[in-house]
Design an enzyme around this catalytic site. Structure first.
Site, PDB file in Angstrom:
ATOM      1  N   LYS A 163      45.372  63.286  61.426  1.00  0.00           N
ATOM      2  CA  LYS A 163      46.405  62.717  62.295  1.00  0.00           C
ATOM      3  C   LYS A 163      47.402  63.792  62.741  1.00  0.00           C
ATOM      4  CE  LYS A 163      44.756  58.584  62.429  1.00  0.00           C
ATOM      5  NZ  LYS A 163      44.218  58.072  63.674  1.00  0.00           N
ATOM      6  N   ASP A 215      28.408  53.568  68.182  1.00  0.00           N
ATOM      7  CA  ASP A 215      28.877  54.178  66.939  1.00  0.00           C
ATOM      8  C   ASP A 215      29.416  55.573  67.255  1.00  0.00           C
ATOM      9  OD1 ASP A 215      29.349  55.237  64.492  1.00  0.00           O
ATOM     10  OD2 ASP A 215      27.455  54.563  63.602  1.00  0.00           O
ATOM     11  N   TYR A 236      42.764  62.342  55.880  1.00  0.00           N
ATOM     12  CA  TYR A 236      43.251  61.409  56.914  1.00  0.00           C
ATOM     13  C   TYR A 236      44.554  61.935  57.522  1.00  0.00           C
ATOM     14  CZ  TYR A 236      45.241  57.175  59.007  1.00  0.00           C
ATOM     15  OH  TYR A 236      45.811  56.280  59.879  1.00  0.00           O
TER      16      TYR A 236
HETATM   17  N1  LIG Z   1      47.115  50.024  60.446  1.00  0.00           N
HETATM   18  C1  LIG Z   1      47.934  51.015  60.118  1.00  0.00           C
HETATM   19  O1  LIG Z   1      48.771  50.887  59.201  1.00  0.00           O
HETATM   20  C2  LIG Z   1      47.877  52.315  60.871  1.00  0.00           C
HETATM   21  C3  LIG Z   1      48.928  53.210  60.689  1.00  0.00           C
HETATM   22  C4  LIG Z   1      48.887  54.423  61.370  1.00  0.00           C
HETATM   23  C5  LIG Z   1      47.832  54.702  62.209  1.00  0.00           C
HETATM   24  N2  LIG Z   1      46.817  53.808  62.346  1.00  0.00           N
HETATM   25  C6  LIG Z   1      45.719  54.178  63.250  1.00  0.00           C
HETATM   26  O2  LIG Z   1      45.507  53.142  64.184  1.00  0.00           O
HETATM   27  C7  LIG Z   1      44.190  53.242  64.705  1.00  0.00           C
HETATM   28  C8  LIG Z   1      43.587  51.858  64.767  1.00  0.00           C
HETATM   29  O3  LIG Z   1      43.432  51.383  63.449  1.00  0.00           O
HETATM   30  P1  LIG Z   1      43.815  49.897  63.025  1.00  0.00           P
HETATM   31  O4  LIG Z   1      44.916  49.982  62.061  1.00  0.00           O
HETATM   32  O5  LIG Z   1      43.933  49.056  64.208  1.00  0.00           O
HETATM   33  O6  LIG Z   1      42.528  49.533  62.159  1.00  0.00           O
HETATM   34  P2  LIG Z   1      41.245  48.648  62.453  1.00  0.00           P
HETATM   35  O7  LIG Z   1      41.663  47.270  62.774  1.00  0.00           O
HETATM   36  O8  LIG Z   1      40.349  48.878  61.292  1.00  0.00           O
HETATM   37  O9  LIG Z   1      40.659  49.303  63.760  1.00  0.00           O
HETATM   38  C9  LIG Z   1      39.831  50.437  63.744  1.00  0.00           C
HETATM   39  C10 LIG Z   1      38.991  50.397  64.994  1.00  0.00           C
HETATM   40  O10 LIG Z   1      38.165  51.580  65.020  1.00  0.00           O
HETATM   41  C11 LIG Z   1      36.818  51.158  65.258  1.00  0.00           C
HETATM   42  N3  LIG Z   1      35.862  52.049  64.602  1.00  0.00           N
HETATM   43  C12 LIG Z   1      35.833  52.446  63.317  1.00  0.00           C
HETATM   44  N4  LIG Z   1      34.761  53.215  63.091  1.00  0.00           N
HETATM   45  C13 LIG Z   1      34.090  53.295  64.274  1.00  0.00           C
HETATM   46  C14 LIG Z   1      32.887  53.930  64.685  1.00  0.00           C
HETATM   47  N5  LIG Z   1      32.139  54.663  63.837  1.00  0.00           N
HETATM   48  N6  LIG Z   1      32.496  53.786  65.972  1.00  0.00           N
HETATM   49  C15 LIG Z   1      33.216  53.041  66.832  1.00  0.00           C
HETATM   50  N7  LIG Z   1      34.376  52.435  66.509  1.00  0.00           N
HETATM   51  C16 LIG Z   1      34.794  52.556  65.234  1.00  0.00           C
HETATM   52  C17 LIG Z   1      36.723  49.768  64.623  1.00  0.00           C
HETATM   53  O11 LIG Z   1      35.698  49.014  65.250  1.00  0.00           O
HETATM   54  P3  LIG Z   1      34.264  48.696  64.613  1.00  0.00           P
HETATM   55  O12 LIG Z   1      34.424  48.555  63.152  1.00  0.00           O
HETATM   56  O13 LIG Z   1      33.889  47.431  65.336  1.00  0.00           O
HETATM   57  O14 LIG Z   1      33.402  49.831  65.013  1.00  0.00           O
HETATM   58  C18 LIG Z   1      38.083  49.185  65.014  1.00  0.00           C
HETATM   59  O15 LIG Z   1      38.034  48.653  66.308  1.00  0.00           O
HETATM   60  C19 LIG Z   1      43.451  54.215  63.794  1.00  0.00           C
HETATM   61  O16 LIG Z   1      43.334  55.464  64.426  1.00  0.00           O
HETATM   62  C20 LIG Z   1      44.363  54.327  62.587  1.00  0.00           C
HETATM   63  O17 LIG Z   1      44.236  55.555  61.935  1.00  0.00           O
HETATM   64  C21 LIG Z   1      46.817  52.604  61.708  1.00  0.00           C
END
Ligand SMILES: NC(=O)c1ccc[n+]([C@@H]2O[C@H](COP(=O)([O-])OP(=O)(O)OC[C@H]3O[C@@H](n4cnc5c(N)ncnc54)[C@H](OP(=O)(O)O)[C@@H]3O)[C@@H](O)[C@H]2O)c1
Length: 268
Positions: free
Chosen positions: A161, A67, A157
């Site tokens: 970023k 975590d 958020y």
């Molecule tokens: N999707 C979009 O539209 C978008 C756009 C711009 C930027 N982003 C960025 O992309 C990155 C990845 O996000 P995603 O879109 O792929 O979303 P996601 O599928 O929800 O992935 C988030 C990841 O972070 C991990 N995580 C969250 N809280 C955690 C904690 N306390 N400890 C350890 N791991 C944790 C989650 O794993 P667990 O829950 O298993 O811990 C998961 O693997 C993020 O930084 C997000 O801000 C996403």
């Protein structure tokens, strides 16, 4: 994609590897013959990923269920990987909070700052020292197109970023003499589970959805070539526009557009 294994080394660490963009980074890196340290909380998802990568590609995978909200998480991760020759750090894990800043609990906002800002800063500090010793390395941050402007209803958020973008830009210059590459990718709306709990109807926004595999590929392709990268022509144009007009305008537009797309009760 160029030979990341030759350039950076045999192991990469990917935070947030259990789903979305982090999972896509892990798959692509493994496809390129790089061993993966996959970090997230969800053990089942990590084990599934490990099994898949080890069966599909000739790589080793170390899953670490941790975590990252915990204050000593970066230190712990450094210790757990001290025996591995890690050359690439993918600082990808992140969470979103949505709503009026005053309606979100201070604790939730602090958790966001811990995961999106403090943790990648601390982990970078640990790995930069290791990369300097081994004489090469790379760091890839996952920021967001929201990091280029103030975004009402995603205030903390978007600010978290923005930190990653300028942090990466500065580190890239500091670390050039040590042959350490730094890149920050700022995706737009990407098809991942991060949106599952966010009550926004994205179909009402003038944006296109991208797939995590493409975002990950663009990020890894940019390593050593670009410091900042925004995937997709539309996202790129929006980001460029924010630089050509007064800073208050895009924030006002974001407020109107996201305000209309929210599907929650507005509170005062
Ligand atoms: N999707 C979009 O539209 C978008 C756009 C711009 C930027 N982003 C960025 O992309 C990155 C990845 O996000 P995603 O879109 O792929 O979303 P996601 O599928 O929800 O992935 C988030 C990841 O972070 C991990 N995580 C969250 N809280 C955690 C904690 N306390 N400890 C350890 N791991 C944790 C989650 O794993 P667990 O829950 O298993 O811990 C998961 O693997 C993020 O930084 C997000 O801000 C996403």
């Amino acid at each position: 994609m160029k030979d990341l294994k030759t350039k950076y080394g045999p192991w990469a660490i990917v935070t947030g590897a259990s789903s979305g963009i982090g999972k896509a980074f892990s798959m692509l890196l493994a496809k390129n013959g790089i061993n993966i340290v996959a970090v997230a909380r969800n053990k089942d998802n990590l084990v599934k990923l490990q099994t898949h990568l080890e069966n599909e590609y000739d790589v080793k995978v170390k899953s670490i269920s941790l975590d990252l909200f915990e204050s000593n998480a970066a230190l712990r991760l450094g210790e757990l990987t001290s025996d591995l020759d890690i050359g690439l750090l993918v600082n990808n894990a992140g969470i979103q909070n949505h709503g009026l800043f005053s309606d979100i609990t201070e604790n939730d906002e602090l958790k966001l700052v811990t995961l999106n800002v403090s943790f990648p800063m601390q982990l970078s500090h640990i790995f930069i020292r290791r990369f300097k010793q081994r004489g090469k390395g790379g760091i890839l941050f996952t920021s967001s197109a929201f990091g280029y402007l103030g975004v009402p209803f995603f205030a903390n958020y978007a600010a978290s970023k923005a930190y990653l973008i300028t942090f990466a830009e500065a580190l890239n210059v500091e670390l050039k003499p040590y042959d350490i590459d730094v890149t920050v990718i700022s995706p737009g709306y990407t098809n991942t589970p991060i949106h599952d709990s966010v009550p926004v109807d994205y179909s009402k926004l003038p944006i296109l959805q991208q797939q995590p595999e493409l975002v990950a590929q663009i990020g890894l392709n940019a390593m050593g070539r670009k410091v900042t990268v925004v995937p997709g022509l539309m996202n790129k144009s929006l980001v460029w526009m924010t630089r050509l007009i007064p800073r208050s305008w895009p924030t006002k537009w974001a407020s109107i557009l996201i305000g209309n797309a929210r599907i929650v009760e507005r509170s005062s």
